[in-house]
Design a protein around this motif. Sequence first.
Motif, PDB file in Angstrom:
ATOM      1  N   ASP A  22       0.828  -1.207   0.000  1.00  0.00           N
ATOM      2  CA  ASP A  22       0.000   0.000   0.000  1.00  0.00           C
ATOM      3  C   ASP A  22       0.863   1.259   0.000  1.00  0.00           C
ATOM      4  O   ASP A  22       0.568   2.232  -0.701  1.00  0.00           O
ATOM      5  N   ILE A  23       1.929   1.244   0.785  1.00  0.00           N
ATOM      6  CA  ILE A  23       2.839   2.395   0.858  1.00  0.00           C
ATOM      7  C   ILE A  23       3.545   2.590  -0.476  1.00  0.00           C
ATOM      8  O   ILE A  23       3.658   3.720  -0.973  1.00  0.00           O
ATOM      9  N   ARG A  24       4.015   1.508  -1.069  1.00  0.00           N
ATOM     10  CA  ARG A  24       4.676   1.615  -2.377  1.00  0.00           C
ATOM     11  C   ARG A  24       3.723   2.165  -3.434  1.00  0.00           C
ATOM     12  O   ARG A  24       4.107   2.978  -4.281  1.00  0.00           O
ATOM     13  N   ALA A  25       2.470   1.729  -3.388  1.00  0.00           N
ATOM     14  CA  ALA A  25       1.476   2.233  -4.338  1.00  0.00           C
ATOM     15  C   ALA A  25       1.236   3.728  -4.114  1.00  0.00           C
ATOM     16  O   ALA A  25       1.105   4.492  -5.080  1.00  0.00           O
ATOM     17  N   ALA A  26       1.190   4.155  -2.853  1.00  0.00           N
ATOM     18  CA  ALA A  26       1.001   5.579  -2.549  1.00  0.00           C
ATOM     19  C   ALA A  26       2.198   6.387  -3.047  1.00  0.00           C
ATOM     20  O   ALA A  26       2.027   7.476  -3.609  1.00  0.00           O
ATOM     21  N   LEU A  27       3.406   5.867  -2.861  1.00  0.00           N
ATOM     22  CA  LEU A  27       4.594   6.557  -3.355  1.00  0.00           C
ATOM     23  C   LEU A  27       4.568   6.666  -4.881  1.00  0.00           C
ATOM     24  O   LEU A  27       4.961   7.700  -5.447  1.00  0.00           O
ATOM     25  N   ALA A  28       4.090   5.639  -5.544  1.00  0.00           N
ATOM     26  CA  ALA A  28       3.962   5.684  -7.003  1.00  0.00           C
ATOM     27  C   ALA A  28       2.955   6.761  -7.411  1.00  0.00           C
ATOM     28  O   ALA A  28       3.181   7.490  -8.393  1.00  0.00           O
TER      29      ALA A  28
END
Length: 65
Positions: A22-28
């Motif tokens: 979820d965090i990686r998706a938000a960073l993307a």
Amino acid sequence: LERQNDEVLGGIGQETRSAIADIRAALARIDEGTYGICANCGNPINPDRLDILPATAYCIVCASQ
């Protein structure tokens, strides 16, 4: 007891992997310039919601559907 501990640790591990995704998706979304915009309806996500759930991709209306 040992088996129960393994199940608990497995569950924690899965939750952690999910949170990281979820965090990686938000960073993307930040990189793409779409952070804070609902992935479903395209409306802005309330800043108060982002304060509570910074990795959310959905506004409260879409998340509750």
